[in-house]
Write an enzyme that holds these catalytic residues in place. Structure first.
Site, PDB file in Angstrom:
ATOM      1  N   SER A 127       1.079  -1.285  -0.189  1.00 10.40           N
ATOM      2  CA  SER A 127       0.268  -0.130  -0.071  1.00 10.40           C
ATOM      3  C   SER A 127       0.821   0.985   0.248  1.00 10.40           C
ATOM      4  O   SER A 127       1.942   1.153   0.737  1.00 10.40           O
ATOM      5  CB  SER A 127      -0.960   0.100   0.992  1.00 10.40           C
ATOM      6  OG  SER A 127      -1.962   1.308   1.265  1.00 10.40           O
ATOM      7  N   GLU A 129      -0.102   3.500   1.384  1.00  7.59           N
ATOM      8  CA  GLU A 129       0.447   4.352   2.932  1.00  7.59           C
ATOM      9  C   GLU A 129       1.206   4.190   3.643  1.00  7.59           C
ATOM     10  O   GLU A 129       1.450   4.480   4.555  1.00  7.59           O
ATOM     11  CB  GLU A 129      -1.410   3.354   3.848  1.00  7.59           C
ATOM     12  CG  GLU A 129      -2.536   3.878   3.020  1.00  7.59           C
ATOM     13  CD  GLU A 129      -2.804   5.705   4.088  1.00  7.59           C
ATOM     14  OE1 GLU A 129      -2.096   5.803   4.831  1.00  7.59           O
ATOM     15  OE2 GLU A 129      -3.682   6.026   3.203  1.00  7.59           O
ATOM     16  N   TYR A 151      -2.159   0.637  10.036  1.00  6.97           N
ATOM     17  CA  TYR A 151      -2.272   0.746   8.643  1.00  6.97           C
ATOM     18  C   TYR A 151      -0.933   0.824   7.734  1.00  6.97           C
ATOM     19  O   TYR A 151      -0.418  -0.747   6.816  1.00  6.97           O
ATOM     20  CB  TYR A 151      -3.899   0.810   8.077  1.00  6.97           C
ATOM     21  CG  TYR A 151      -3.058   0.243   6.852  1.00  6.97           C
ATOM     22  CD1 TYR A 151      -4.523  -1.292   6.896  1.00  6.97           C
ATOM     23  CD2 TYR A 151      -2.874   0.986   5.356  1.00  6.97           C
ATOM     24  CE1 TYR A 151      -5.081  -1.359   5.303  1.00  6.97           C
ATOM     25  CE2 TYR A 151      -3.206   0.498   4.328  1.00  6.97           C
ATOM     26  CZ  TYR A 151      -4.007  -1.041   4.179  1.00  6.97           C
ATOM     27  OH  TYR A 151      -4.704  -1.508   2.738  1.00  6.97           O
TER      28      TYR A 151
END
Length: 320
Positions: A127, A129, A151
């Site tokens: 990801s 992120e 996350y």
């Protein structure tokens, strides 16, 4: 040529369902896992009309024996690990569960793949992120990780695990570092689907307000059905490598809101309000990607820009 077999861990989610559809169209035998295959509804598979074409297995990614049994039962040529808690916002409320779902899950997959007596190519869903805030600089595969949420931390850790196993044990394992990608299969806890569905109800006469947190954040939003092809392409290469998958274009959340309401003939300012309660403890302001490696090596590029993504989500949502 022998029929290929794929095992999709997390087949009930957005990406899992679209990937299953994509692989079935390529004549794969597709297995999909859920923690409780008998009790799960597999709504997304039903929506796509492929529920009966996927062989469903119960598998707990955090239980090594469960993972090993699923792999031995399906004997996949390709394994796609898409399982795990998928909400950045929820990760602040459930940090331990989020971190375990990714790190222990992919660790068990890698260990099991190393132990079986047949070769498996492993795809791991990373990801954007994990990068955190790159201060407006487009991230490449060489950009250091600096996550700003549980996350993101979990995705960074699981990506490092894949890198380690690839180097230490010569496993064909790679990570797709996917930037935001949307579709009508997103649940409404995701902000993009919340915007689409709320705007749709307002257009039909609801007097509710669309309540959001920060609207100045910027993301690279793409169309999810396109992104699953990139996952597959990674496993067709001679060498396992990590790739950024993104459109290469960044827009603010306010742009997404404006496009949605404009498409419905509405003025966003009349229907939107902000709430501090929806603002996260930390949030990256700008998420920006350089997907040039995937264009050059995979021959993959996004065809849908933000405007098309919004239009497709509205169009498909209108069928509900």
């Amino acid at each position: 040529m022998n029929q290929k077999t794929a095992l999709i861990c997390g087949v009930s989610g957005q990406d899992g369902a679209y990937l299953a559809q994509f692989l079935l169209d390529k004549s794969y035998q597709v297995y999909g896992t859920s923690r409780d295959a008998q009790g799960s509804s597999f709504r997304n598979l039903k929506t796509l009309g492929i529920r009966d074409q996927v062989h469903l297995l119960s598998m707990d990614p955090e239980d090594f024996r469960s993972v090993l049994v699923a792999i031995r039962k399906s004997r996949p040529d390709e394994l796609y690990f898409l399982a795990g808690q998928s909400s950045v916002g929820l990760s602040f409320e459930q940090p331990a569960e989020t971190i375990k779902s990714f790190t222990i899950g992919i660790l068990n997959v890698l260990e099991a793949s190393r132990m079986v007596d047949f070769p498996i190519k492993v795809y791991h869903a990373g990801s954007s992120e994990a990068f955190g805030d790159t201060n407006g600089v487009a991230a490449t595969e060489e950009t250091p990780f600096k996550p700003r949420s549980p996350y993101g931390l979990a995705k960074a850790s699981s990506t490092w695990l894949v890198d380690n196993y690839r180097e230490a044990y010569k496993i064909f394992a790679c990570t797709g570092i996917l930037f935001n990608h949307e579709s009508p299969l997103r649940p409404e806890r995701f902000v993009t689907q919340k915007i689409i569905q709320t705007a749709k109800r307002i257009a039909k006469g609801s007097d509710e307000k669309l309540v959001l947190g920060r609207m100045d954040i910027s993301r690279d939003w793409g169309w999810a059905p396109e992104y699953v092809k990139a996952m597959w392409l990674m496993l067709q290469q001679d060498k396992a490598e990590d790739y950024i998958i993104a459109t290469g274009h960044t827009h603010s959340l306010n742009d997404f809101v404006e496009l949605t309401f404009d498409s419905l003939g509405l003025q966003a300012r009349d229907h939107v309000k902000q709430s501090k309660e929806l603002m996260r403890p930390t949030d990256l302001l700008i998420s920006k990607a350089d997907p040039s490696k995937s264009r050059k090596k995979l021959g993959w590029a996004a065809n849908y820009a933000l405007k098309e993504v919004v239009q497709e989500m509205l169009k498909d949502a209108a069928k509900d």
